[in-house]
Write an enzyme that holds these catalytic residues in place. Structure first.
Site, PDB file in Angstrom:
ATOM      1  N   ASP A 349       0.691  -1.180   0.034  1.00 54.59           N
ATOM      2  CA  ASP A 349       0.039   0.083  -0.035  1.00 54.59           C
ATOM      3  C   ASP A 349       0.915   1.271  -0.083  1.00 54.59           C
ATOM      4  O   ASP A 349       1.880   1.443   0.597  1.00 54.59           O
ATOM      5  CB  ASP A 349      -0.908   0.056   1.288  1.00 54.59           C
ATOM      6  CG  ASP A 349      -1.790   1.154   1.324  1.00 54.59           C
ATOM      7  OD1 ASP A 349      -2.677   1.222   0.264  1.00 54.59           O
ATOM      8  OD2 ASP A 349      -1.767   1.909   2.080  1.00 54.59           O
ATOM      9  N   GLU A 386       1.923  -0.444  -4.855  1.00 56.93           N
ATOM     10  CA  GLU A 386       1.022   0.754  -5.210  1.00 56.93           C
ATOM     11  C   GLU A 386       1.999   1.924  -5.614  1.00 56.93           C
ATOM     12  O   GLU A 386       2.229   2.534  -4.499  1.00 56.93           O
ATOM     13  CB  GLU A 386      -0.265   1.183  -4.290  1.00 56.93           C
ATOM     14  CG  GLU A 386      -1.090   2.117  -4.764  1.00 56.93           C
ATOM     15  CD  GLU A 386      -2.151   2.302  -3.295  1.00 56.93           C
ATOM     16  OE1 GLU A 386      -3.208   2.656  -3.802  1.00 56.93           O
ATOM     17  OE2 GLU A 386      -1.649   2.369  -2.254  1.00 56.93           O
TER      18      GLU A 386
END
Lengths: 705, 110
Positions: A349, A386
């Site tokens: 993330d 990401e």
């Protein structure tokens, strides 16, 4: 003779002790005792605080003797502990100076950052006893799970089809019909569904222990509790979320998660974890002291010169990932999950944060990313970034990859969405996206599987909402619709939200199929968002991070009510799996290098061999030569894909096949279900071999055989 | 109810441990000792009679795992007639895949 190095040498009260080993960090079972090891760069002293399970008051507190500290590591073996039933924490003394970044406070009991099992939130949604001074409670874990011969599946990256899902959302809806809704155990019950869908890998939204009560609050309109539902806020990096396990109340979440992974592997499905190393659940200066802050604030967090937390995560603090100590913790953590849980891959993330130096500046050669890329234990794990953060760093196409890192391709998402809704000037971009984005990756020698292709993900609209809403509708989040992204590139097809207009509904259904078709014929790795295969809606909410209700839960009735869409998605997945020509290892060369008479890929338009790249064009078609499948190493058919995102129907002239072969129709989103797709292998021959009419906004996939 | 674990030799090929009461961290060592005794003699199958076992905590499961690994791959582990809460624990932790769970001793092949 018995070993003599496992006997106590010291005592403290009734406790028998021995000097511990500094490695491994955390609490480790030793013959006769438990080795406790924890580091702090600035603590002056430390004690081990021991609790009986669930009790508010500790039953013992054992200071680490000075002679048990090696460097900055406190380590001690305590003998004869009831290791099944204890919880442990630490109390640390050291300087308190906000500006210098020191937060030592002997009134706090601190969780071990290396805790492998964490109690305190044993059952999802049970309101905690806020008077408990030790909320997140470290326990001991056992590494005795019966894995038999299981190991990670090592599916070649380009062969993956990823399904992004949330553990609780997948089965919490009453329609799931499972014994233990919302748990790891319930996912096991749904493995047949995942196999029917045909995905190769599931990507679980965060399963590290988090606190669903972090920032929980009543919904100002309905009074319903809003939670930290998605879990993008880690309490402990080494422990699975107890509240996701039916056995969490018995402290057996480790076994339950391992049983799920073993069973998925047995069924040929990989497990990828969404990991959040950019911040922790301790939040900003007002947040709770759980662990890191009280142990080594200056080491774990990025701090401004005044002592405040940098906030590149948008969540209050930023983990100091390129501090060498924290870097090692991240490495220890991932190694642990790969080795002990047989995890197949990780999705990071806001990964761009992992490439910032301790002062926040982006690094050219981030040591953490390099370390992970070259680590021998992680060598076969998928590493997916990401590739952006909340501090404005956007690295899609330029994430420091070291030959290993794949990326969530945000440009794929945006490009497909714009083309899908019929924006002009998109065909050139579309050609890149369909080929695995060579414009972003080929120049750097990065394979098509670098590109994790997705149109929807947990952040943003679901697929059904993408074709039903022009604007986000996040009122239920209680932030006056100010949260969530505004750049959705969505189109409601003529009415905002639910409608009974059959024309609009037919168009929406077609647009969903168009999107799925585009996704599954693209080179790279497709990722499907949980429920998109059956048209799951969030009522236009594009940021449902706080809802433990039907906005997030998968309603299994949809599998029946949207059976046509489900069938289409299954067929497209199956079609991709049997045609290696969609799963090339390297980028196209735009030439015939196997002597088939056809280049690996050729571009067409409404006229065969004549693509129209002009601004007003909304049509594109391509032909894949099966003789070039996987660089010519696997036999395959010829595949022709035509896309018409114009509002009028168009006649597409089809390129000819080698003698003896004919075009067959696999899919035509312009035809009503069930004529919209065919079981792979049973495709009917096309009547007119020289051309086909594509209805407005539709996609056709032909197979030449 | 007090926990008991009793080892019986049924035949040359089969050993049986009968468990009753509550198997938790305080009683698991008793069970473990019986497992070790059983593993000391060669056999084809180890039968765990759980009919009267009312509860099994994590520590109990750990001993089951230990038993499976101690007796080796050539010896089958049978679990006879576990009560619902115990069966639940075995199932969600995946241990049901490693053993044969049967409704009664009659279902164990000779």
């Amino acid at each position: 003779m018995d070993r003599i190095d496992i006997h106590p040498t010291h005592t403290y009260g009734d406790f028998k002790l021995r000097r511990g080993k500094p490695l491994p960090f955390g609490a480790t079972l030793e013959p006769g005792g438990v080795n406790f090891s924890i580091f702090s760069s600035h603590a002056k002293s430390c004690s081990l605080v021991l609790f009986k399970r669930h009790e508010l008051e500790p039953f013992a507190e054992i200071p680490f003797p000075d002679s048990f500290r090696i460097g900055n590591v406190f380590c001690m073996v305590v003998f004869d502990l009831d290791y099944e039933n204890i919880e442990y924490g630490y109390r640390m003394d050291g300087p308190f100076s906000f500006q210098e970044g020191h937060w030592f406070d002997t009134s706090k009991i601190l969780m071990d950052p290396y805790a492998k099992v964490i109690g305190g939130r044993d059952v999802w949604g049970v309101t905690p006893d806020w008077s408990n001074p030790y909320q997140h409670r470290a326990r001991l874990s056992f590494d005795d799970f019966d894995w038999e011969d299981d190991r990670p599946l090592e599916i070649p990256p380009e062969d993956q089809i990823i399904y992004e899902m949330h553990v609780r959302s997948f089965t919490q809806h009453p329609s799931a019909g499972v014994k233990h809704p919302g748990t790891f155990a319930a996912i096991r019950d749904k493995i047949p569904y995942l196999k029917e869908l045909g995905v190769t890998s599931i990507e679980l939204m965060p399963v590290y222990e988090f606190d669903e009560f972090e920032n929980s609050r009543p919904n100002p309109h309905t009074g319903e509790t809003l939670y930290n539902y998605w879990g993008y806020s880690t309490v402990g990096f080494f422990a699975p979320k107890a509240g996701y396990a039916a056995t969490g109340k018995f402290g057996m979440q480790v076994d339950e998660l391992k049983a799920l992974i073993k069973d998925l592997h047995k069924n040929g499905i990989e497990v990828i974890l969404d990991v959040v190393f950019n911040h922790t659940a301790e939040g900003n200066e007002q947040g709770p002291t759980i662990s890191y802050r009280g142990i080594d604030n200056r080491t774990y967090y990025m701090l401004t010169p005044e002592g405040y937390y940098f906030n590149f995560s948008g969540c209050g603090n930023t983990l100091n990932c390129n501090n060498p100590i924290v870097r090692n913790m991240v490495l220890d953590c991932l190694r642990y999950w790969a080795a002990e849980y047989h995890i197949d891959g990780f999705r990071f993330d806001l990964a761009s944060i992992l490439g910032r130096d301790p002062w926040g500046a982006p690094l050219a050669n981030p040591p953490l990313l390099e370390t992970l890329a070259f680590d021998p234990i992680l060598a076969k794990c998928k590493l997916i970034a990401e590739a952006w953060d909340a501090g404005g760093l956007y690295q899609v196409g330029s994430f420091p990859a070291f030959g290993r890192w794949a990326e969530w391709n945000g440009k794929y998402r945006d490009g497909i969405r714009k083309f899908l809704k019929g924006e002009p000037g998109r065909v050139g971009d579309m050609a890149q996206r369909l080929q695995g984005s060579p414009d972003l990756y080929a120049w750097a020698g990065r394979a098509p599987a670098t590109s994790i292709n997705f149109i929807t993900a947990h952040d943003g609209f679901t697929l059904a909402d993408l074709v039903s809403y022009n604007d986000k509708h996040n009122e239920a989040n209680g932030e006056n619709n100010n949260d969530g992204g505004n750049d959705n590139d969505s189109w409601n097809c003529g009415a905002e939200g639910w409608t009974d207009d059959p024309g609009i509904n037919a168009l929406r259904s077609r647009q969903m199929k168009n999107a799925i078709a585009m996704l599954l014929v693209s080179q790279g790795v497709p990722m499907i968002l949980m429920g998109d295969e059956v048209g799951r809606s969030q009522n236009g909410n594009n940021n449902t991070y706080c809802h433990d209700n039907e906005l997030n839960w998968f309603n299994w009735e949809l599998v029946n009510t949207n059976a046509g869409l489900f069938r289409f998605v299954k067929s497209c997945v199956a079609f991709r799996r049997i045609h290696p020509v969609f799963r090339n290892r390297w980028h196209f060369r735009n030439t015939d290098y196997v002597g088939s008479g056809y280049a690996d890929i050729t571009w067409h338009g409404t006229k065969a061999w004549n693509a129209d790249w002009s601004n007003d064009c909304r049509t594109i078609a391509f032909l894949l030569c099966g003789k070039h499948a996987k660089e010519g190493t696997m036999p395959d058919n010829y595949i022709y894909v035509a896309m018409n995102m114009h509002w009028d129907a168009h006649w597409f002239e089809i390129p000819g096949l080698p003698p003896g072969l004919n075009w067959h129709v696999f899919a035509n989103t312009g035809a009503p279900s069930p004529a919209d797709c065919w079981e792979p292998g049973s495709e009917p021959a096309l009547d007119n071999q020289s051309g086909i009419l594509l209805g407005d906004r539709s996609v056709v996939i032909l197979v030449g055989k | 109810m007090a926990f008991t674990a009793t080892l019986e030799t049924v035949s040359e090929a089969t050993s049986k441990i009968i468990l009753s009461g509550e198997l938790d961290a305080s009683t698991a060592p008793t069970f473990k000792a019986e497992v070790e005794k059983a593993a000391g003699t060669p056999m084809k199958r180890l039968v765990l009679d759980l009919r009267n076992l009312e509860y099994m905590a994590s520590a109990g499961l750990r001993v089951l795992i230990y038993a499976k690994q101690k007796i080796g791959a050539d010896t089958d582990l049978y679990v006879v007639s576990p009560q619902e809460p115990v069966l639940h624990t075995l199932t969600v932790t995946g241990f049901d895949q490693s053993v044969f769970i049967v409704p009664s001793e009659a279902d164990i092949p000779a």
